[in-house]
Design an enzyme around this catalytic site. Structure first.
Site, PDB file in Angstrom:
ATOM      1  N   HIS A 104      65.781 -17.106  28.795  1.00 23.33           N
ATOM      2  CA  HIS A 104      64.630 -16.666  29.711  1.00 23.33           C
ATOM      3  C   HIS A 104      63.467 -17.412  28.812  1.00 23.33           C
ATOM      4  O   HIS A 104      63.558 -17.686  27.868  1.00 23.33           O
ATOM      5  CB  HIS A 104      64.057 -15.255  29.424  1.00 23.33           C
ATOM      6  N   HIS A 115      60.191 -13.487  27.264  1.00 20.62           N
ATOM      7  CA  HIS A 115      59.547 -12.870  26.514  1.00 20.62           C
ATOM      8  C   HIS A 115      59.972 -13.034  25.577  1.00 20.62           C
ATOM      9  O   HIS A 115      60.521 -14.425  25.534  1.00 20.62           O
ATOM     10  CB  HIS A 115      60.043 -10.961  26.183  1.00 20.62           C
ATOM     11  N   GLU A 134      62.783 -18.006  22.867  1.00 20.46           N
ATOM     12  CA  GLU A 134      64.602 -17.228  22.113  1.00 20.46           C
ATOM     13  C   GLU A 134      65.553 -18.977  21.596  1.00 20.46           C
ATOM     14  O   GLU A 134      65.590 -19.023  20.544  1.00 20.46           O
ATOM     15  CB  GLU A 134      64.840 -16.629  22.286  1.00 20.46           C
TER      16      GLU A 134
END
Length: 273
Positions: A104, A115, A134
């Site tokens: 994501h 996030h 990430e």
């Protein structure tokens, strides 16, 4: 040919709400099956492309989401937490490439369930001034090991954010973000077929891939917390530098060290929930 898969859930086709990533409800049970099937698609594609060893690391939340009895038996599986290097636990220089499935966009950005690592703790994370999510953070760590990122699946915003870092990777955009908790998505069956095809292509293109090594020398890692209270807690670390009400930073020898500090801050955040 050794392939490492870091598997998340928010970028999976059919997942659009926070509830779907939280154990203890029917929507989560459905989502973890969808997650497992997308990982299986990546495994199948990698095998078809010539991979002979595949390691999957469950990288979402409690990190016990993938259903072991459903996972393709050709792969080994890492479950549970805490674990050193978190979403890249077990990754080392012996691997030829890294896949990110179900990922994501980064915190405070547009994208489905966007996030970075810990939505409660972090508003933004930067390495030498560059905002990373990430895939960017762990992809830079992989680059230090000489392991290139070969495949990323998730929504269209995940691709938009990470194609800048990994221009030679394959991107399986299985849904288009309509907001933080809404998306237009392809069928789960077509999403799996896309991931399978691109995973095979990624392995077959192994000689075209290069590890992402954006940083030389020491790394300045900045963690912008979601509140001053969280920064208060993180400021107790002796080598942490607090530059404003919400920003904690560390001067690190490398990205690996920055990954370690991210894990420490994420763990400490639980004490002020």
């Amino acid at each position: 040919m050794r392939v490492y898969i870091s598997a998340d859930i928010e970028g999976v086709a059919g997942v659009v709400t926070a509830q779907q990533g939280q154990p203890g409800n029917p929507e989560y049970e459905r989502a973890r099956r969808l997650m497992t099937e997308e990982v299986n698609a990546a495994i199948e594609g990698a095998l078809a492309g010539g991979a002979d060893y595949i390691l999957v690391n469950d990288s979402h939340g409690p990190m016990v989401n993938i259903i072991p009895e459903m996972l393709n038996p050709a792969a080994e599986l890492i479950l549970g937490r805490p674990k050193k290097f978190n979403m890249a636990a077990g990754l080392d220089q012996s691997f030829d490439m890294l896949f990110f499935t179900g990922h994501h966009a980064s915190a405070a950005q547009y994208g489905v369930l966007a996030h970075t690592t810990n939505g409660f703790a972090f508003r933004t994370i930067k390495l030498n001034g560059q905002i990373v999510g990430e895939p960017g953070f762990y992809g830079a760590y992989a680059g230090e090991l000489g392991v290139p990122v070969a495949l990323i699946s998730g929504d269209d915003q995940t691709e938009l954010e990470n194609r800048l870092f990994f221009p030679n990777a394959e991107f399986a955009s299985v849904k288009a973000a309509l907001g933080n908790r809404a998306a237009r998505q392809m069928s789960v069956h077509n999403a799996r077929a896309l991931i399978r095809d691109l995973a095979q292509k990624a392995v077959e293109r192994k000689n075209e891939l290069k590890a992402w090594k954006p940083f030389t020398g020491r790394i300045h890692a900045e963690f912008i917390m979601n509140s001053p209270l969280l920064a208060d807690q993180m400021a107790i670390i002796p080598c942490a530098k607090r530059t404003d009400a919400t920003t904690i930073s560390f001067d690190c020898a490398n990205v690996a060290e920055a990954v370690g500090w991210m894990g420490v801050l994420s763990g400490l955040s639980a004490s002020v929930r």
